[in-house]
Motif scaffolding. Sequence first.
Motif, PDB file in Angstrom:
ATOM      1  N   GLU A  32      -4.691   2.010   4.711  1.00 51.42           N
ATOM      2  CA  GLU A  32      -3.604   1.663   5.601  1.00 51.42           C
ATOM      3  C   GLU A  32      -3.980   1.839   7.064  1.00 51.42           C
ATOM      4  OE1 GLU A  32       0.276   3.914   6.150  1.00 51.42           O
ATOM      5  OE2 GLU A  32       0.800   2.333   4.716  1.00 51.42           O
ATOM      6  N   CYS A  33      -4.872   2.760   7.364  1.00 53.19           N
ATOM      7  CA  CYS A  33      -5.250   3.058   8.756  1.00 53.19           C
ATOM      8  C   CYS A  33      -5.957   1.918   9.429  1.00 53.19           C
ATOM      9  CB  CYS A  33      -6.131   4.299   8.809  1.00 53.19           C
ATOM     10  SG  CYS A  33      -5.257   5.778   8.306  1.00 53.19           S
ATOM     11  N   PHE A  44       0.980   6.806  -6.824  1.00 57.79           N
ATOM     12  CA  PHE A  44      -0.122   7.727  -7.097  1.00 57.79           C
ATOM     13  C   PHE A  44       0.282   9.171  -6.788  1.00 57.79           C
ATOM     14  CE2 PHE A  44      -3.225   4.054  -6.345  1.00 57.79           C
ATOM     15  CZ  PHE A  44      -3.328   3.797  -7.703  1.00 57.79           C
ATOM     16  N   GLY A  45       1.062   9.364  -5.719  1.00 54.56           N
ATOM     17  CA  GLY A  45       1.514  10.704  -5.373  1.00 54.56           C
ATOM     18  C   GLY A  45       2.448  11.299  -6.420  1.00 54.56           C
ATOM     19  N   ILE A  57       0.825  -1.209   0.000  1.00 59.34           N
ATOM     20  CA  ILE A  57       0.000   0.000   0.000  1.00 59.34           C
ATOM     21  C   ILE A  57       0.860   1.261   0.000  1.00 59.34           C
ATOM     22  CG2 ILE A  57      -1.650   1.331   1.372  1.00 59.34           C
ATOM     23  CD1 ILE A  57      -3.054  -1.227   2.051  1.00 59.34           C
ATOM     24  N   LYS A  58       1.967   1.258   0.751  1.00 58.04           N
ATOM     25  CA  LYS A  58       2.836   2.445   0.759  1.00 58.04           C
ATOM     26  C   LYS A  58       3.436   2.700  -0.622  1.00 58.04           C
ATOM     27  CE  LYS A  58       4.094   2.544   5.593  1.00 58.04           C
ATOM     28  NZ  LYS A  58       5.159   2.628   6.584  1.00 58.04           N
ATOM     29  N   GLY A  72      -4.547   8.156  -4.302  1.00 59.69           N
ATOM     30  CA  GLY A  72      -3.539   8.137  -3.253  1.00 59.69           C
ATOM     31  C   GLY A  72      -4.149   8.278  -1.871  1.00 59.69           C
ATOM     32  N   ILE A  73      -5.157   9.112  -1.759  1.00 53.35           N
ATOM     33  CA  ILE A  73      -5.830   9.284  -0.473  1.00 53.35           C
ATOM     34  C   ILE A  73      -6.582   8.014  -0.089  1.00 53.35           C
ATOM     35  CG2 ILE A  73      -7.723  10.521   0.683  1.00 53.35           C
ATOM     36  CD1 ILE A  73      -6.768  13.036  -0.868  1.00 53.35           C
ATOM     37  N   LEU A  74      -7.200   7.360  -1.065  1.00 52.13           N
ATOM     38  CA  LEU A  74      -7.871   6.090  -0.779  1.00 52.13           C
ATOM     39  C   LEU A  74      -6.887   5.037  -0.276  1.00 52.13           C
ATOM     40  CD1 LEU A  74     -10.518   5.595  -3.625  1.00 52.13           C
ATOM     41  CD2 LEU A  74     -10.910   6.080  -1.221  1.00 52.13           C
ATOM     42  N   CYS A  75      -5.722   4.980  -0.898  1.00 58.28           N
ATOM     43  CA  CYS A  75      -4.691   4.042  -0.428  1.00 58.28           C
ATOM     44  C   CYS A  75      -4.263   4.375   0.995  1.00 58.28           C
ATOM     45  CB  CYS A  75      -3.488   4.079  -1.353  1.00 58.28           C
ATOM     46  SG  CYS A  75      -3.731   3.219  -2.891  1.00 58.28           S
TER      47      CYS A  75
END
Length: 95
Positions: A94-95, A10-11, A3-4, A87-90
């Motif tokens: 992770e949280c 994406f970033g 995920i990172k 990117g925000i969804l990824c």
Amino acid sequence: MEIKTQMMIFGVIALIFLIWNCVVSVRIMNFLNNRGEKVNPATMHVQIFKSAKKYREFTTSESGKPGKHYGPFWISLLLFALFLFLGILCALQEC
């Protein structure tokens, strides 16, 4: 894929499209300056939608179709928003 790593990809892609949009925005502003429109470079991105509309109006009246920077402006903006959202969804997964 981790995920990172996805977030980083994406970033970076979003950053590329943001830079592309900035370059196209500067070209639109230069076009408007050459046509006598006052454009403040300090507030360029605050007024870019109004400027893009003026750019389309100028180029449509001159050549009958929107200028060559009008399409890339919207494409780069939408792709930036898409990859930023991905990117925000990824990050939220992770949280």
